[in-house]
Design an enzyme around this catalytic site. Structure first.
Site, PDB file in Angstrom:
ATOM      1  N   HIS A 372     -11.440   1.881   7.189  1.00 41.95           N
ATOM      2  CA  HIS A 372     -10.270   3.531   7.030  1.00 41.95           C
ATOM      3  C   HIS A 372     -10.519   4.371   6.602  1.00 41.95           C
ATOM      4  CE1 HIS A 372      -7.392   0.334   7.362  1.00 41.95           C
ATOM      5  NE2 HIS A 372      -7.951  -1.006   6.888  1.00 41.95           N
ATOM      6  N   LYS A 565       2.874  11.484   0.103  1.00 39.11           N
ATOM      7  CA  LYS A 565       1.089  10.671   0.529  1.00 39.11           C
ATOM      8  C   LYS A 565       0.897  10.644  -1.089  1.00 39.11           C
ATOM      9  CE  LYS A 565       1.002  13.698   3.968  1.00 39.11           C
ATOM     10  NZ  LYS A 565       0.503  12.830   5.201  1.00 39.11           N
ATOM     11  N   ARG A 566      -0.071   9.742  -1.196  1.00 37.70           N
ATOM     12  CA  ARG A 566      -1.130  10.307  -2.390  1.00 37.70           C
ATOM     13  C   ARG A 566      -1.675  11.473  -2.716  1.00 37.70           C
ATOM     14  NH1 ARG A 566      -2.573   5.474  -5.314  1.00 37.70           N
ATOM     15  NH2 ARG A 566      -3.617   6.686  -6.249  1.00 37.70           N
ATOM     16  N   LYS A 571      -5.984  15.238   1.585  1.00 39.96           N
ATOM     17  CA  LYS A 571      -5.073  15.497   2.517  1.00 39.96           C
ATOM     18  C   LYS A 571      -4.214  16.850   2.275  1.00 39.96           C
ATOM     19  CE  LYS A 571      -3.945  10.341   1.097  1.00 39.96           C
ATOM     20  NZ  LYS A 571      -4.107   9.864   2.386  1.00 39.96           N
ATOM     21  N   THR A 676       0.044   6.621   8.821  1.00 38.21           N
ATOM     22  CA  THR A 676       0.830   6.372   8.697  1.00 38.21           C
ATOM     23  C   THR A 676       2.391   6.813   9.077  1.00 38.21           C
ATOM     24  OG1 THR A 676       0.822   4.589   7.241  1.00 38.21           O
ATOM     25  CG2 THR A 676      -0.300   3.690   9.137  1.00 38.21           C
ATOM     26  N   LYS A 680       6.726   6.917  10.481  1.00 37.21           N
ATOM     27  CA  LYS A 680       7.922   6.286  10.446  1.00 37.21           C
ATOM     28  C   LYS A 680       8.375   8.142  10.255  1.00 37.21           C
ATOM     29  CE  LYS A 680       5.416   3.696   6.994  1.00 37.21           C
ATOM     30  NZ  LYS A 680       4.422   3.827   5.876  1.00 37.21           N
TER      31      LYS A 680
HETATM   32  C1  T68 Z   1      -5.868   5.027   4.442  1.00 32.59           C
HETATM   33  N1  T68 Z   1      -6.614   4.515   3.209  1.00 32.59           N
HETATM   34  C2  T68 Z   1      -5.989   6.114   5.147  1.00 32.59           C
HETATM   35  N2  T68 Z   1      -7.186   3.697   0.789  1.00 32.59           N
HETATM   36  O1  T68 Z   1      -6.204   7.081   4.324  1.00 32.59           O
HETATM   37  C3  T68 Z   1      -4.968   6.370   6.234  1.00 32.59           C
HETATM   38  N3  T68 Z   1      -9.349   2.831  -0.112  1.00 32.59           N
HETATM   39  O2  T68 Z   1      -5.524   7.444   6.522  1.00 32.59           O
HETATM   40  C4  T68 Z   1      -4.364   5.077   7.086  1.00 32.59           C
HETATM   41  O3  T68 Z   1      -3.443   5.661   7.909  1.00 32.59           O
HETATM   42  C5  T68 Z   1      -4.553   4.046   6.128  1.00 32.59           C
HETATM   43  O4  T68 Z   1      -5.156   3.609   5.656  1.00 32.59           O
HETATM   44  C6  T68 Z   1      -4.504   2.411   6.946  1.00 32.59           C
HETATM   45  O5  T68 Z   1      -5.306   2.390   7.840  1.00 32.59           O
HETATM   46  C7  T68 Z   1      -6.617   3.815   2.262  1.00 32.59           C
HETATM   47  O6  T68 Z   1      -5.097   3.858   1.975  1.00 32.59           O
HETATM   48  C8  T68 Z   1      -7.033   3.178   0.334  1.00 32.59           C
HETATM   49  O7  T68 Z   1      -5.550   3.342  -0.457  1.00 32.59           O
HETATM   50  C9  T68 Z   1      -7.762   2.571  -0.606  1.00 32.59           C
HETATM   51  C10 T68 Z   1      -7.959   1.780  -2.141  1.00 32.59           C
HETATM   52  C11 T68 Z   1      -8.778   1.024  -2.039  1.00 32.59           C
HETATM   53  C12 T68 Z   1     -10.069   1.731  -1.865  1.00 32.59           C
HETATM   54  C13 T68 Z   1     -10.129   2.842  -1.179  1.00 32.59           C
END
Ligand code: T68
Length: 831
Positions: A372, A565-566, A571, A676, A680
């Protein structure tokens, strides 16, 4: 232990049928209020009504859930196991009602009992066992797996505390613990389904009767895993799958009894608390690995319990071990569950007595790994010493896996020492580290990224060597998707109805490509009018919420520009807020006449910063300070409002997303694996301003470039620009310089608070290319203003975009996994 044939009559006679109309539902609600809750119509508040209604629907789910599990067991087909440390489920009640097709029943029933269904839905606490996209993706996948009748289980951890609640105090983020288990009707404790998990200890080697060396992992401590099951209803199908979450507790071995009897009461309680710590809290970092010992303990605890469960189920079928991959597919959601590879090899070799190679064949045929992220700070590594201490036998197995792997590399590329160093699962650093992504690749038969650009990037950068070693076939792409049930039908019921009225009913919720049927109405006056009315009503609702929570009045006719978003530097919320400041300065410099010609805008932000991510917290602080100045500036009025919504989560997303005109997906190209929420927003009739990154690229391909506002540096040019910043000269964009001057002269509070944010761009190489992309961002935002003024054309663009979004259903995505990675088929439901 099943009931003997002669006594089954009573069971059949009393089989639970489940209500189908409002009257039946009301009866169940009243029964639950009076018995389960021990209350009555004299003390039934909205909380109690929610509890009783949820219990009534839970009963409904459980009958289907039982039947589905029986069907899966008897049919004896291959199952999918989705291992994820995060499942960001949000609320379950509304979703259950809609998936069962009983929304009207629930609405009528609750009304007759004296409640509004909207208020009852609002009573539910979000299940927030995740950080962001990765956890929400897992939740969308569960919905699709059930809706498509795949025999599938999710496995995760039952955190006592989910992601923290965010409060904004004086403009700063404050974290509050999220204790969510006070009343959770959606889980079933299975106190009889437990697994003892071992930690620490040592390894003894012995020889068996054939002279073969056998490893024995001995001593250490035991923690017990208890299963909690959560039913996952499919949409418009009786299929109801299972999400099994593990909770930790002290093992009830003799050890503790002895302590207890010896009067060491306090130390026995301390042991219990230590054991319970394992599943106590979700780590709040997204796209960052902090390498904490407790995190590794969580990972092993969850993985070992899940594998034990899977193996136990397989063994009941009495098949040969070689058939394991025909019965079981396990998907690793990122590297967090990579230990499952090592644990299965350990079970097969140490406990079941298989030969190494036979076992390893089974292992690699079973697992698939989804990556990811390419961000280096997010790639998991664990110190060898920590492994040695916590999981001594697993470290030995990792060394053996690595040895055999490196031998095969040496055979294919003789004498390439550099290559061996680069791909070794053990990084020869000080201290030595285990590289989890490399272990996941070596132990899986397929590795996938989550959008086309991302999958290309991993194959050409971080995993390039592995492509030459294993061949390109091992690597693939599965572009992410979202469930249209939650993200359209549930979040935006009026839009879902309007679409249904032209698309031949609600079939599009099962086959999202049917959305294309609405394209012919993109120029239909009546349809467009209703479309615009729905968007406006959604904006009015959000405006009301903003008034209630922040006491700021926003005009629903203004352009709602949303970035939720976070909070993360990659970002680039900082780019957004710098752009807002530029807009403010521009408006301030205008004459009142000129201002009247400008497009009013509401800039809406939301998102959590990881508690230890100082820069992200500064970004939140700046957004709030800018809002405090801009929102009370009489020169500006409705032309610009800046809003930071507290505690962004799944249920708030369901309100915010349908209210957006424009959403921002503006990561530095090459950094956002997919995204994602971009999907939405478009699905809910909003347009996007974005970079050529992640799934934005495929969204553009599907909806047409005339329907998206793209800007900024391309991924292939990022490296070169960064190099120039570091080794050449770096001139900050002139408009951005003016923004920095305003910050530094105290326009938005104490300048020192934001010194580091400014310096990151101006003095420290501008790693995220904020300055490089600033002018094209501003220009593109001005284009947005112009185009928004032509509402007629804007609405047409929105309708066309929605019509072309069929590809982004998580159903498509799950079918691709099923065919290309898992080799599983749906289990048809016979009536
Ligand atoms: C997200 N990753 C991607 N990680 O940033 C996003 N990381 O681009 C993508 O659409 C989404 O994954 C689904 O594929 C994350 O959300 C985390 O939350 C995370 C959690 C723990 C450790 C590292």
């Amino acid at each position: 232990a099943s009931i003997p044939e002669p006594q089954r009559e009573a069971w059949t006679k009393h089989q639970v049928k489940g209500f189908t109309d409002a009257d039946g539902f009301e009866k169940e609600v009243v029964r639950h209020v009076e018995t389960s809750l021990a209350r009555s119509l004299f003390n039934c508040d909205e909380g109690a009504a929610y509890s009783a209604a949820a219990l009534a629907f839970r009963d409904r789910l459980i009958t289907e859930w039982n039947k589905t599990q029986q069907r899966q067991t008897f049919s004896d087909t291959k199952r999918v196991y989705y291992l994820s440390l995060e499942f960001l489920m949000g609320r379950a009640f509304d979703n259950a009602i809609l998936n069962l097709g009983l929304k009207d029943v629930a609405k009528e029933g609750l009304t007759e009992l004296g409640f509004r269904i909207e208020d009852i839905i609002e009573q539910e606490h979000d299940a927030a066992l995740g950080n962001g996209g990765l956890g929400r993706l897992a939740a969308c996948f569960l919905d699709s797996l059930a809706s498509l009748d795949y025999p599938a289980w999710g496995y995760g951890l039952r955190y006592r505390y989910g992601i923290f609640k965010q409060e904004i105090i004086n403009g700063y983020q404050v974290e509050v613990p999220d204790y969510w288990l006070d009343f959770n009707p959606w889980e079933f404790p299975r106190h009889d389904v437990t697994v003892d998990i071992q930690f620490y200890g040592s390894v003894r080697k012995s020889q068996d009767e054939n002279g073969k060396s056998v490893a024995h992992w001995e001593g250490g401590e035991i923690v017990t895993a208890v299963a909690y099951d959560v039913p996952i209803p499919g949409y418009a199908t009786p299929s109801t799958n299972n999400l099994r979450l593990w909770s930790s507790k002290a093992s009830s071995g003799e050890f503790d009894f002895q302590k207890f009897n010896n009067g060491e009461y306090e130390s026995s309680v301390a042991d219990q608390q230590r054991a319970e710590t394992i599943s106590a809290v979700l780590y709040p970092n997204d796209n960052l690995d902090r390498g904490k010992e407790l995190r590794l303990k969580q990972q092993y605890f969850w993985v070992a319990a899940s594998l034990h469960d899977i193996v136990r189920r397989f063994k009941k079928s009495k098949r040969q071990w070689s058939e394991f991959p025909d019965q079981v597919a396990i998907q690793l959601n990122d590297t967090h569950p990579t230990l499952a590879i090592v644990e299965l090899q350990r079970i097969l070799v140490d406990i079941e007595g298989l030969e190494w190679d036979a076992a390893w064949n089974i292992v690699t045929s079973t697992f698939g790994y989804t990556n990811h992220t390419v961000l280096p700070e997010a790639l998991e590594k664990w110190p060898v010493g920590l492994f040695q201490h916590l999981l001594p036998r697993h470290l030995q197995i990792i060394y053996d896996i690595n040895l055999f792997f490196l031998q095969s590399v040496e055979k294919k590329f003789p004498g390439d020492r550099d290559l061996l160093t680069r791909v070794s699962i053990i990084e020869e650093s000080q201290p030595k580290m285990v590289r989890m992504a490399f272990l996941a690749i070596v132990g899986s038969h397929k590795v996938n990224g989550v959008a086309e650009l991302h999958s290309d990037l991993i194959q050409t950068t971080i995993f390039r060597d592995f492509v030459s070693i294993f061949g390109a076939d091992k690597f693939t792409n599965v572009t992410n998707g979202i469930t249209p049930r939650r993200w359209l039908h549930q979040a935006n019921p009026r839009l879902s109805e309007l679409i249904a009225s032209k698309a031949g009913g609600h079939d599009f919720l099962k086959d999202l490509t049917l959305l294309n049927k609405i394209e012919e109405y993109a120029g239909d006056k009546e349809f467009k009018k209703e479309w615009a009315e729905i968007k406006y009503a959604n904006k009015v609702r959000l405006a009301r919420y903003i008034k209630q929570t922040l006491d700021v009045t926003v005009n629903p006719a203004a352009l709602f520009d949303v970035q939720v978003k976070r909070i993360h530097e990659y970002k680039r919320q900082q780019l957004n807020i710098f752009g807002v400041i530029h807009r403010y300065l521009t408006l301030k410099a205008m004459s009142p006449e000129e201002r009247k010609k400008q497009q009013p805008r509401v800039s809406i932000f939301g998102g959590k910063a990881a508690p230890g991510y100082w820069m992200a917290k500064q970004i939140i602080h700046l957004i709030n300070n800018v809002g405090a100045v801009v929102n009370k500036d009489a020169d500006i009025g409705d032309l610009l409002k800046v809003i930071f919504l507290e505690d962004y989560n799944v249920s708030k997303a369901e309100m915010i997303i349908p209210a957006s005109d424009l959403s921002e997906h503006i990561s530095t190209a090459g950094t956002e694996a997919s995204g994602t929420s971009n999907m939405k927003f478009v699905l809910n009739g909003g347009l996007i301003i974005g970079t050529c990154d992640g799934a934005n690229i495929e969204i553009t391909r599907e909806i047409g470039q005339e329907n998206i506002f793209l800007f900024g540096t391309l991924s292939e040019d990022v490296e070169e620009l960064r190099h120039q910043h570091t080794y050449g000269s770096h001139n900050v964009d002139s408009n951005l310089t003016k923004v920095f001057e305003a910050i530094q002269n105290g326009t938005f509070g104490e300048p020192n608070d934001f010194g580091a944010m400014v310096a990151a761009v101006r003095d420290h190489g501008d790693y995220y290319l904020v300055s490089d992309d600033f002018q094209s961002y501003i220009d593109t935002q001005n284009m947005v203003d112009t185009e928004y003024r032509n509402q007629d054309e804007w609405v047409t663009k929105c309708i066309r975009s929605v019509a072309r979004m069929g590809f982004f259903s998580s159903d498509r995505c799950i079918n691709e996994y099923a065919e290309g990675i898992w080799n599983v088929e749906p289990l048809a439901v016979k009536n």
